[in-house]
Design a protein around this motif. Structure first.
Motif, PDB file in Angstrom:
ATOM      1  N   SER A 178      25.952  44.428  60.343  1.00  0.00           N
ATOM      2  CA  SER A 178      26.315  43.166  59.709  1.00  0.00           C
ATOM      3  C   SER A 178      26.305  43.342  58.199  1.00  0.00           C
ATOM      4  O   SER A 178      25.586  44.194  57.663  1.00  0.00           O
ATOM      5  CB  SER A 178      25.305  42.074  60.089  1.00  0.00           C
ATOM      6  N   PRO A 179      27.111  42.552  57.476  1.00  0.00           N
ATOM      7  CA  PRO A 179      27.074  42.634  56.008  1.00  0.00           C
ATOM      8  C   PRO A 179      25.734  42.134  55.491  1.00  0.00           C
ATOM      9  O   PRO A 179      25.134  41.210  56.050  1.00  0.00           O
ATOM     10  CB  PRO A 179      28.223  41.729  55.576  1.00  0.00           C
ATOM     11  N   SER A 180      25.260  42.767  54.448  1.00  0.00           N
ATOM     12  CA  SER A 180      23.978  42.361  53.880  1.00  0.00           C
ATOM     13  C   SER A 180      24.056  40.973  53.251  1.00  0.00           C
ATOM     14  O   SER A 180      23.062  40.239  53.229  1.00  0.00           O
ATOM     15  CB  SER A 180      23.516  43.382  52.833  1.00  0.00           C
ATOM     16  N   GLN A 181      25.217  40.586  52.738  1.00  0.00           N
ATOM     17  CA  GLN A 181      25.403  39.260  52.177  1.00  0.00           C
ATOM     18  C   GLN A 181      26.891  38.939  52.111  1.00  0.00           C
ATOM     19  O   GLN A 181      27.732  39.836  52.148  1.00  0.00           O
ATOM     20  CB  GLN A 181      24.790  39.171  50.769  1.00  0.00           C
ATOM     21  N   GLY A 182      27.177  37.658  52.036  1.00  0.00           N
ATOM     22  CA  GLY A 182      28.569  37.227  51.949  1.00  0.00           C
ATOM     23  C   GLY A 182      28.862  36.400  50.731  1.00  0.00           C
ATOM     24  O   GLY A 182      29.979  35.926  50.551  1.00  0.00           O
ATOM     25  N   VAL A 183      27.838  36.220  49.869  1.00  0.00           N
ATOM     26  CA  VAL A 183      27.998  35.424  48.655  1.00  0.00           C
ATOM     27  C   VAL A 183      27.341  36.162  47.498  1.00  0.00           C
ATOM     28  O   VAL A 183      26.226  36.671  47.622  1.00  0.00           O
ATOM     29  CB  VAL A 183      27.360  34.023  48.804  1.00  0.00           C
ATOM     30  N   TRP A 184      28.053  36.243  46.389  1.00  0.00           N
ATOM     31  CA  TRP A 184      27.501  36.799  45.155  1.00  0.00           C
ATOM     32  C   TRP A 184      27.626  35.737  44.075  1.00  0.00           C
ATOM     33  O   TRP A 184      28.542  34.908  44.102  1.00  0.00           O
ATOM     34  CB  TRP A 184      28.263  38.060  44.739  1.00  0.00           C
ATOM     35  N   HIS A 185      26.712  35.763  43.131  1.00  0.00           N
ATOM     36  CA  HIS A 185      26.703  34.735  42.099  1.00  0.00           C
ATOM     37  C   HIS A 185      27.025  35.346  40.744  1.00  0.00           C
ATOM     38  O   HIS A 185      26.413  36.336  40.331  1.00  0.00           O
ATOM     39  CB  HIS A 185      25.343  34.033  42.043  1.00  0.00           C
ATOM     40  N   GLY A 233      26.581  34.112  37.491  1.00  0.00           N
ATOM     41  CA  GLY A 233      25.919  33.014  36.807  1.00  0.00           C
ATOM     42  C   GLY A 233      25.749  31.869  37.792  1.00  0.00           C
ATOM     43  O   GLY A 233      25.273  32.057  38.919  1.00  0.00           O
ATOM     44  N   PRO A 234      26.192  30.665  37.426  1.00  0.00           N
ATOM     45  CA  PRO A 234      26.094  29.533  38.363  1.00  0.00           C
ATOM     46  C   PRO A 234      27.248  29.464  39.360  1.00  0.00           C
ATOM     47  O   PRO A 234      27.268  28.600  40.233  1.00  0.00           O
ATOM     48  CB  PRO A 234      26.125  28.325  37.420  1.00  0.00           C
ATOM     49  N   ILE A 235      28.212  30.379  39.226  1.00  0.00           N
ATOM     50  CA  ILE A 235      29.418  30.322  40.065  1.00  0.00           C
ATOM     51  C   ILE A 235      29.239  31.230  41.283  1.00  0.00           C
ATOM     52  O   ILE A 235      29.042  32.445  41.132  1.00  0.00           O
ATOM     53  CB  ILE A 235      30.660  30.756  39.279  1.00  0.00           C
ATOM     54  N   PRO A 236      29.313  30.680  42.505  1.00  0.00           N
ATOM     55  CA  PRO A 236      29.212  31.519  43.700  1.00  0.00           C
ATOM     56  C   PRO A 236      30.552  32.170  44.035  1.00  0.00           C
ATOM     57  O   PRO A 236      31.596  31.517  44.010  1.00  0.00           O
ATOM     58  CB  PRO A 236      28.793  30.529  44.793  1.00  0.00           C
ATOM     59  N   LEU A 237      30.534  33.446  44.299  1.00  0.00           N
ATOM     60  CA  LEU A 237      31.722  34.172  44.741  1.00  0.00           C
ATOM     61  C   LEU A 237      31.550  34.471  46.227  1.00  0.00           C
ATOM     62  O   LEU A 237      30.724  35.303  46.612  1.00  0.00           O
ATOM     63  CB  LEU A 237      31.893  35.469  43.947  1.00  0.00           C
ATOM     64  N   ARG A 238      32.316  33.793  47.036  1.00  0.00           N
ATOM     65  CA  ARG A 238      32.178  33.916  48.485  1.00  0.00           C
ATOM     66  C   ARG A 238      33.204  34.907  49.021  1.00  0.00           C
ATOM     67  O   ARG A 238      34.396  34.819  48.709  1.00  0.00           O
ATOM     68  CB  ARG A 238      32.346  32.550  49.151  1.00  0.00           C
ATOM     69  N   ALA A 239      32.724  35.834  49.833  1.00  0.00           N
ATOM     70  CA  ALA A 239      33.597  36.871  50.382  1.00  0.00           C
ATOM     71  C   ALA A 239      34.708  36.253  51.225  1.00  0.00           C
ATOM     72  O   ALA A 239      35.851  36.738  51.197  1.00  0.00           O
ATOM     73  CB  ALA A 239      32.778  37.848  51.224  1.00  0.00           C
ATOM     74  N   TYR A 240      34.411  35.186  51.951  1.00  0.00           N
ATOM     75  CA  TYR A 240      35.418  34.546  52.798  1.00  0.00           C
ATOM     76  C   TYR A 240      36.580  34.038  51.952  1.00  0.00           C
ATOM     77  O   TYR A 240      37.759  34.275  52.264  1.00  0.00           O
ATOM     78  CB  TYR A 240      34.778  33.398  53.575  1.00  0.00           C
ATOM     79  N   ALA A 241      36.265  33.345  50.851  1.00  0.00           N
ATOM     80  CA  ALA A 241      37.324  32.823  49.989  1.00  0.00           C
ATOM     81  C   ALA A 241      38.102  33.950  49.330  1.00  0.00           C
ATOM     82  O   ALA A 241      39.335  33.872  49.199  1.00  0.00           O
ATOM     83  CB  ALA A 241      36.714  31.905  48.925  1.00  0.00           C
ATOM     84  N   LEU A 242      37.417  35.006  48.918  1.00  0.00           N
ATOM     85  CA  LEU A 242      38.100  36.134  48.290  1.00  0.00           C
ATOM     86  C   LEU A 242      39.056  36.812  49.266  1.00  0.00           C
ATOM     87  O   LEU A 242      40.146  37.250  48.873  1.00  0.00           O
ATOM     88  CB  LEU A 242      37.080  37.142  47.765  1.00  0.00           C
ATOM     89  N   CYS A 243      38.657  36.912  50.524  1.00  0.00           N
ATOM     90  CA  CYS A 243      39.537  37.515  51.537  1.00  0.00           C
ATOM     91  C   CYS A 243      40.766  36.655  51.779  1.00  0.00           C
ATOM     92  O   CYS A 243      41.886  37.177  51.937  1.00  0.00           O
ATOM     93  CB  CYS A 243      38.768  37.726  52.835  1.00  0.00           C
ATOM     94  N   ILE A 244      40.586  35.336  51.789  1.00  0.00           N
ATOM     95  CA  ILE A 244      41.725  34.435  51.961  1.00  0.00           C
ATOM     96  C   ILE A 244      42.699  34.592  50.790  1.00  0.00           C
ATOM     97  O   ILE A 244      43.922  34.697  50.978  1.00  0.00           O
ATOM     98  CB  ILE A 244      41.263  32.975  52.076  1.00  0.00           C
ATOM     99  N   LEU A 245      42.168  34.628  49.576  1.00  0.00           N
ATOM    100  CA  LEU A 245      43.036  34.783  48.398  1.00  0.00           C
ATOM    101  C   LEU A 245      43.747  36.135  48.415  1.00  0.00           C
ATOM    102  O   LEU A 245      44.933  36.221  48.093  1.00  0.00           O
ATOM    103  CB  LEU A 245      42.198  34.641  47.121  1.00  0.00           C
ATOM    104  N   ALA A 246      43.005  37.187  48.787  1.00  0.00           N
ATOM    105  CA  ALA A 246      43.636  38.514  48.864  1.00  0.00           C
ATOM    106  C   ALA A 246      44.750  38.527  49.898  1.00  0.00           C
ATOM    107  O   ALA A 246      45.805  39.144  49.699  1.00  0.00           O
ATOM    108  CB  ALA A 246      42.583  39.567  49.207  1.00  0.00           C
TER     109      ALA A 246
END
Length: 358
Positions: free
Chosen positions: A12-19, A21-34
């Motif tokens: 399993s992935p160790s995490q799916g969200v990176w921050h 600063g105060p902005i969360p970067l979600r892997a799911y959203a990044l994959c959709i945009l890609a």
């Protein structure tokens, strides 16, 4: 040599969200945009190769993408409404708007996205089916990257399995009744690989047979639903059932049959491809608009030529024909020798010898 330990499962992935600063970067959203960018890139190459305008296609995509995202979420919420609105639902109704938590239905994305593209095509007078054919493998490619987002969310997996390609799922993401199992079928991965095959199928078939009038899109739909149907039978997430089959299985069957029927009928009635090398599809004026402009130019040219001809004719006329004042002053001349002098009968006779006298 140190031994290399190969895991007997997909971790399993160790995490799916990176921050950031105060902005969360979600892997799911990044994959959709890609996926959106990759799908547009491939569709653009195919559209331009057929003679279409990249700018025109981009304008259409700006309509299709928002419609598709909204439709994908609506389909998910409608088919899993108990999760948000049912009695004792695990999520609050406001969670239905949290698209970053996952939950996009491909059926809604395709239907609403196609509707948005159709509206844009009508506005720009571009053949919608030609756009759908150009974008068909790009849509499948976008789905490939979108499914990677399911991996980071640890969702859409299948029944438990002990195969080496089994997907490890954290206990917090295991469905009720499956807490004792650790590895499951990675159905998201199955679908991603299947969609890659669909991308290749549509591209190769289109190059070989020049699929037009929506047939490349129909081939994509038939290919995708054929795989989605059997992959869906492996999944264990909650879903509505009809006659013992999951709703998405029935949807796959119905849409597959409709796509095949359309493909066959279209091939018989409208063989070949549309010509998009001229008119609005290529970023040029439509034939009717071009005809109007041409007619206007011709009329202006004829009028100018007529004016020039009138000027030339007027200049070529004698002064006695064109000037009334000249006609008034032109009088016959009289020979002075012909005037009768007093007492000169001869001269009088000559002057009056034109006819009888009274």
């Amino acid at each position: 040599m140190p031994a290399v330990i190969v895991p007997a499962f997909i971790p399993s992935p160790s995490q799916g969200v990176w921050h950031l600063g105060p902005i969360p970067l979600r892997a799911y959203a990044l994959c959709i945009l890609a996926g959106i960018f990759a799908g547009y890139w491939l569709g653009r190459k195919r559209w331009v190769a057929r003679g279409g305008s990249a700018e025109v296609l981009l304008d259409i995509i700006f309509w299709a993408v928002p419609f598709g995202l909204v439709g994908a979420r609506i389909y998910h919420v409608l088919t899993d409404w108990q999760r948000y609105f049912g009695e004792g639902s695990p999520d609050d109704p406001i969670d239905a708007l949290k698209i970053w938590h996952g939950g996009l239905g491909i059926w809604g994305a395709i239907a609403f996205g196609a509707f948005g593209a159709w509206l844009a095509c009508r506005q720009k007078k571009v053949p919608f089916l030609a756009v759908a054919d150009a974008m068909a493998p790009g849509i499948a490619l976008a789905q490939v990257l979108g499914r990677v987002g399911n991996y980071f969310n640890q969702e859409l997996f299948g029944r438990p399995t002990t195969h080496f390609w089994g997907l490890e799922i954290d206990p917090g993401h295991r469905p009720d009744g499956y807490e004792q199992f650790a590895t499951f079928h990675p159905t998201f991965l199955y679908e991603a690989v299947w969609n890659l095959a669909v991308v290749a199928l549509v591209i190769v078939a289109d190059r070989r047979f020049r699929l037009g009038h929506g047939r490349a899109f129909a081939l994509y739909v038939a290919g995708y639903t054929a795989g989605r149907g059997w992959i869906e039978t492996l999944r264990i997430d909650e879903a509505d059932h009809i006659a013992g089959l999951r709703l998405n299985v029935w949807t796959s069957i119905i849409v597959f049959v409709a796509a095949v029927i359309y493909f066959v009928i279209s091939a018989r009635l409208r063989p070949g491809q549309e010509d998009i090398t001229a008119g609005p599809s290529a970023g040029k004026p439509s034939d009717s608009a071009a005809a109007e402009v041409s007619a206007g130019d011709t009329a202006e040219t004829d009028a100018a030529e007529g004016a020039d001809t009138a000027v030339d004719e007027a200049a070529a006329k004698p002064a006695s024909e064109g000037d009334p004042s000249t006609r008034d002053t032109a009088k016959p001349t009289v020979d002075a020798n012909a005037v009768a002098a007093p007492g000169d009968p001869g001269a009088l006779g000559d002057a009056t010898d034109d006819g009888p006298r009274d």
